[in-house]
Design a protein around this motif. Structure first.
Motif, mmCIF file in Angstrom:
data_model
loop_
_atom_site.group_PDB
_atom_site.id
_atom_site.type_symbol
_atom_site.label_atom_id
_atom_site.label_comp_id
_atom_site.label_asym_id
_atom_site.label_seq_id
_atom_site.Cartn_x
_atom_site.Cartn_y
_atom_site.Cartn_z
ATOM 1 N N THR A 1 118.016 -25.333 83.567
ATOM 2 C CA THR A 1 118.509 -24.437 81.741
ATOM 3 C C THR A 1 119.420 -23.399 81.653
ATOM 4 O OG1 THR A 1 116.718 -25.154 80.920
ATOM 5 C CG2 THR A 1 117.751 -23.079 79.481
ATOM 6 N N TRP A 2 119.480 -22.543 83.356
ATOM 7 C CA TRP A 2 119.929 -21.649 83.159
ATOM 8 C C TRP A 2 120.778 -21.811 84.317
ATOM 9 C CZ3 TRP A 2 120.031 -16.618 81.161
ATOM 10 C CH2 TRP A 2 118.510 -16.897 80.387
ATOM 11 N N THR A 3 121.166 -23.090 84.892
ATOM 12 C CA THR A 3 122.090 -23.342 85.706
ATOM 13 C C THR A 3 122.731 -23.683 84.749
ATOM 14 O OG1 THR A 3 120.999 -24.041 87.506
ATOM 15 C CG2 THR A 3 122.628 -25.198 87.392
ATOM 16 N N PHE A 4 122.953 -24.651 83.464
ATOM 17 C CA PHE A 4 123.401 -24.647 82.736
ATOM 18 C C PHE A 4 124.152 -24.097 81.779
ATOM 19 C CE2 PHE A 4 121.041 -29.557 82.861
ATOM 20 C CZ PHE A 4 122.741 -29.845 83.455
ATOM 21 N N VAL A 5 123.838 -22.695 81.629
ATOM 22 C CA VAL A 5 124.005 -21.501 80.803
ATOM 23 C C VAL A 5 125.041 -20.611 81.619
ATOM 24 C CG1 VAL A 5 123.474 -19.137 80.643
ATOM 25 C CG2 VAL A 5 122.027 -21.038 80.084
ATOM 26 N N THR A 6 124.648 -20.672 83.726
ATOM 27 C CA THR A 6 126.202 -20.404 84.460
ATOM 28 C C THR A 6 127.071 -20.896 84.586
ATOM 29 O OG1 THR A 6 123.836 -19.490 85.744
ATOM 30 C CG2 THR A 6 125.980 -18.987 86.336
ATOM 31 N N VAL A 7 127.015 -21.828 84.731
ATOM 32 C CA VAL A 7 128.360 -23.043 84.014
ATOM 33 C C VAL A 7 129.222 -22.584 82.883
ATOM 34 C CG1 VAL A 7 128.878 -25.006 83.901
ATOM 35 C CG2 VAL A 7 127.064 -25.206 85.429
ATOM 36 N N SER A 8 128.234 -22.551 81.955
ATOM 37 C CA SER A 8 129.127 -22.065 80.617
ATOM 38 C C SER A 8 129.622 -21.055 80.977
ATOM 39 C CB SER A 8 128.215 -21.792 78.908
ATOM 40 O OG SER A 8 127.446 -23.289 78.980
ATOM 41 N N LEU A 9 128.434 -19.779 81.613
ATOM 42 C CA LEU A 9 129.502 -18.283 81.172
ATOM 43 C C LEU A 9 130.454 -18.421 82.195
ATOM 44 C CD1 LEU A 9 126.272 -15.866 81.920
ATOM 45 C CD2 LEU A 9 127.678 -16.187 79.793
ATOM 46 N N ILE A 10 130.896 -18.812 83.292
ATOM 47 C CA ILE A 10 131.718 -19.432 84.001
ATOM 48 C C ILE A 10 133.018 -19.791 83.706
ATOM 49 C CG2 ILE A 10 132.959 -20.767 86.076
ATOM 50 C CD1 ILE A 10 130.069 -20.749 87.498
ATOM 51 N N ASP A 11 132.833 -21.063 82.307
ATOM 52 C CA ASP A 11 133.315 -21.509 82.186
ATOM 53 C C ASP A 11 134.414 -20.704 80.989
ATOM 54 O OD1 ASP A 11 133.279 -24.670 82.365
ATOM 55 O OD2 ASP A 11 132.215 -24.447 81.653
ATOM 56 N N MET A 12 133.843 -19.486 80.507
ATOM 57 C CA MET A 12 134.116 -18.723 78.891
ATOM 58 C C MET A 12 135.130 -16.993 80.583
ATOM 59 S SD MET A 12 130.118 -18.249 77.645
ATOM 60 C CE MET A 12 131.465 -16.785 76.515
ATOM 61 N N VAL A 13 134.943 -17.428 81.653
ATOM 62 C CA VAL A 13 135.218 -16.323 82.398
ATOM 63 C C VAL A 13 137.117 -17.319 82.239
ATOM 64 C CG1 VAL A 13 135.547 -15.039 84.334
ATOM 65 C CG2 VAL A 13 133.832 -14.921 83.694
ATOM 66 N N ASN A 14 136.844 -19.172 82.251
ATOM 67 C CA ASN A 14 138.124 -19.172 83.118
ATOM 68 C C ASN A 14 139.275 -19.223 81.661
ATOM 69 O OD1 ASN A 14 137.848 -19.840 85.580
ATOM 70 N ND2 ASN A 14 136.351 -21.164 84.812
ATOM 71 N N ILE A 15 138.330 -19.463 80.916
ATOM 72 C CA ILE A 15 139.211 -19.549 79.559
ATOM 73 C C ILE A 15 139.865 -18.288 78.915
ATOM 74 C CG2 ILE A 15 139.287 -20.262 76.810
ATOM 75 C CD1 ILE A 15 136.757 -21.874 77.303
ATOM 76 N N PHE A 16 138.728 -17.141 79.042
ATOM 77 C CA PHE A 16 139.531 -15.933 79.068
ATOM 78 C C PHE A 16 140.344 -15.439 79.662
ATOM 79 C CE2 PHE A 16 140.008 -11.102 80.368
ATOM 80 C CZ PHE A 16 139.710 -10.833 78.737
ATOM 81 N N TYR A 17 140.782 -15.838 81.387
ATOM 82 C CA TYR A 17 141.876 -16.172 82.258
ATOM 83 C C TYR A 17 142.825 -16.243 81.913
ATOM 84 C CZ TYR A 17 144.266 -16.002 86.700
ATOM 85 O OH TYR A 17 145.673 -16.572 86.944
ATOM 86 N N VAL A 18 142.384 -17.769 81.637
ATOM 87 C CA VAL A 18 143.998 -18.736 80.916
ATOM 88 C C VAL A 18 144.772 -18.048 79.783
ATOM 89 C CG1 VAL A 18 144.916 -21.294 80.923
ATOM 90 C CG2 VAL A 18 142.736 -20.690 82.539
ATOM 91 N N MET A 19 143.792 -17.936 78.817
ATOM 92 C CA MET A 19 144.217 -16.955 77.863
ATOM 93 C C MET A 19 144.571 -16.333 77.619
ATOM 94 S SD MET A 19 143.759 -19.680 75.340
ATOM 95 C CE MET A 19 144.566 -18.703 73.816
ATOM 96 N N CYS A 20 144.418 -15.346 78.385
ATOM 97 C CA CYS A 20 145.086 -14.029 78.545
ATOM 98 C C CYS A 20 145.896 -13.652 80.214
ATOM 99 C CB CYS A 20 143.682 -12.399 78.137
ATOM 100 S SG CYS A 20 142.701 -12.721 76.910
ATOM 101 N N PHE A 21 145.989 -14.012 80.807
ATOM 102 C CA PHE A 21 146.416 -13.725 82.002
ATOM 103 C C PHE A 21 147.680 -15.172 82.749
ATOM 104 C CE2 PHE A 21 142.726 -11.689 81.752
ATOM 105 C CZ PHE A 21 143.308 -9.357 82.334
ATOM 106 N N LEU A 22 147.322 -15.910 81.737
ATOM 107 C CA LEU A 22 148.213 -17.207 82.626
ATOM 108 C C LEU A 22 149.234 -17.107 81.878
ATOM 109 C CD1 LEU A 22 147.916 -19.132 85.495
ATOM 110 C CD2 LEU A 22 147.432 -21.061 84.036
ATOM 111 N N ASP A 23 150.329 -16.907 82.559
ATOM 112 C CA ASP A 23 151.853 -17.659 81.380
ATOM 113 C C ASP A 23 152.011 -18.971 81.718
ATOM 114 O OD1 ASP A 23 151.587 -14.579 80.879
ATOM 115 O OD2 ASP A 23 153.365 -14.683 82.540
ATOM 116 N N ASP A 24 152.703 -19.540 80.635
ATOM 117 C CA ASP A 24 152.657 -20.949 80.043
ATOM 118 C C ASP A 24 154.361 -20.981 80.182
ATOM 119 O OD1 ASP A 24 152.809 -23.681 79.349
ATOM 120 O OD2 ASP A 24 151.534 -23.596 77.438
ATOM 121 N N THR A 25 154.518 -22.161 81.462
ATOM 122 C CA THR A 25 155.601 -22.174 82.265
ATOM 123 C C THR A 25 156.804 -22.996 81.104
ATOM 124 O OG1 THR A 25 155.218 -24.640 82.571
ATOM 125 C CG2 THR A 25 154.812 -22.449 84.202
#
Length: 387
Positions: free
Chosen positions: A124-148
């Protein structure tokens, strides 16, 4: 296998539309959407583990997350994103190899550490941890990664319009090009598919072979084997970085195929723990052909055709991955009783197909990298057509 098939068709469809239509939708959506699907999957798996839901729920999860594109859309979008940033053809080979390196290393480290993580904090906590990492990735791509690709709202297409445009672009990729360019694209795609089939199928049997007689490895040795396999993406990248300075792309593909053949034949006769661990030594450059072939394909097509190309490659990876896993698992089950290493020898024998297509490609290009000027030859014609 059932879970893979539950979402495979949707994954292919979404990857085909989004990656091929990067000029209309932008590249970021091909990266963000699979991350959102991964987040949904992690939340679903957390609930499944916590509430002890029945296994059929996993098929529903695979089907639902298929609408988000999966790894095919993600990798296709990433490779197209990387190619957009390359200023010259030589950068493509190295940067595509870097993506493959990261993917291979992280996959190996994740597989090696997953058992310890599960033992420490549970599913359970393994999948929760994975979900938190995905949230961080989504935040980074949406806010800091410029589209080409800069896309206005007017340019965005509907799903049906995008699908029609995709098929027209893929059709143009194969039909509107010169005969020589068509031949080169087909040969490179056939080489990529054949080699991916043999490598993915052959190496997927390692753990089954290690668990069986005469090795009978436990989880500790399986971890050692996985750690040893993790070195292959790294050495393959180093091989590309060093050898590409002196050798043409074609020769890098040949070297990688022969490296894989040496390792997989050695695996077929490995009957001791030391010998099985040493199997990874001759196969240290086995992953080298895959990023090089992607780079060679990207050099053949025009910049406006990159999206359609990588959409095709991403879809082929999903299809070939499922087929090779099913085929080699079935072959192993049939032959394990009389010779457990037969699937390895079969994989080595099948390498004659990518070797043959690369020899044909070499003959078609006159033993030189004459395929790159094709892009520049067709650009003026394309510009005249647009005007």
């Amino acid at each position: 296998m059932k879970m893979e098939l539950s979402g495979a068709i949707l994954n292919i469809l979404v990857a085909f539309v989004l990656v091929a239509n990067g000029n209309s939708y932008g590249r970021k959506i091909s990266v963000v959407l699979p991350l959102v699907g991964n987040l949904v999957s992690g939340i679903f798996l957390s609930a499944t583990s916590y509430y002890s839901l029945s296994l059929p729920f996993l098929y529903a999860m695979a089907f639902i997350t298929g609408f988000f594109g999966g790894i095919a859309t993600f990798l296709g979008g990433v490779f197209a994103f990387i190619v957009d940033l390359c200023e010259n053809p030589k950068q493509k080979t190295i940067r595509i190899a870097v993506v493959d390196l990261i993917y291979g290393l992280v996959s190996g480290v994740g597989g090696l550490s997953s058992g310890f993580i599960l033992r420490g904090i549970g599913f359970t906590w393994t999948f929760v941890t994975v979900s938190l990492i995905d949230m961080v990735n989504i935040f980074y791509v949406m806010c800091f990664l410029d589209d080409t690709i800069r896309v206005s709202e007017v340019q965005r297409k509907s799903l049906l319009g995008g699908l029609k445009k995709t098929f027209s672009e893929v059709h143009a990729l194969f039909k509107s090009s010169s005969p020589k360019k068509q031949t080169l694209i087909v040969l490179l795609l056939c080489t990529f598919m054949a080699y991916l089939f043999t490598v993915f199928g052959g190496m997927s049997q390692f753990i089954l072979y290690e668990l069986n007689d005469p090795l009978c490895w436990n989880e500790i040795y399986i971890g050692y084997g996985s750690a040893a396999s993790t070195a292959i993406p790294l050495t393959s990248f180093l091989g590309i970085a060093v050898l590409s300075q002196r050798l043409k792309d074609i020769y890098l593909v040949f070297i990688g195929i022969f490296s894989y053949v040496g390792g997989i034949i050695m695996a077929a006769f490995a009957n001791t723990t030391l010998l099985m661990l040493l199997v990874r030594v001759p196969a240290l450059l086995a992953y080298m052909p895959l990023p090089v072939l992607r780079s060679m394909l990207s050099k053949v097509v025009l910049p406006s055709e990159q999206g359609a190309l990588f959409a095709c490659i991403a879809c082929l990876e999903v299809v070939i991955g499922v087929i090779s896993l099913a085929a080699f698992n079935s072959i192993y089950a049939v032959t394990v009783a009389w010779y457990s290493g037969f699937s390895f020898l079969l994989s080595a024998g099948l390498c004659i197909i990518p070797l043959g297509t690369m020899c044909w490609f070499m003959s078609a290009t006159g033993h030189q990298q004459e395929y790159m000027p094709l892009v520049h030859e067709e650009e003026p014609a394309g510009e005249e057509a647009d005007s």
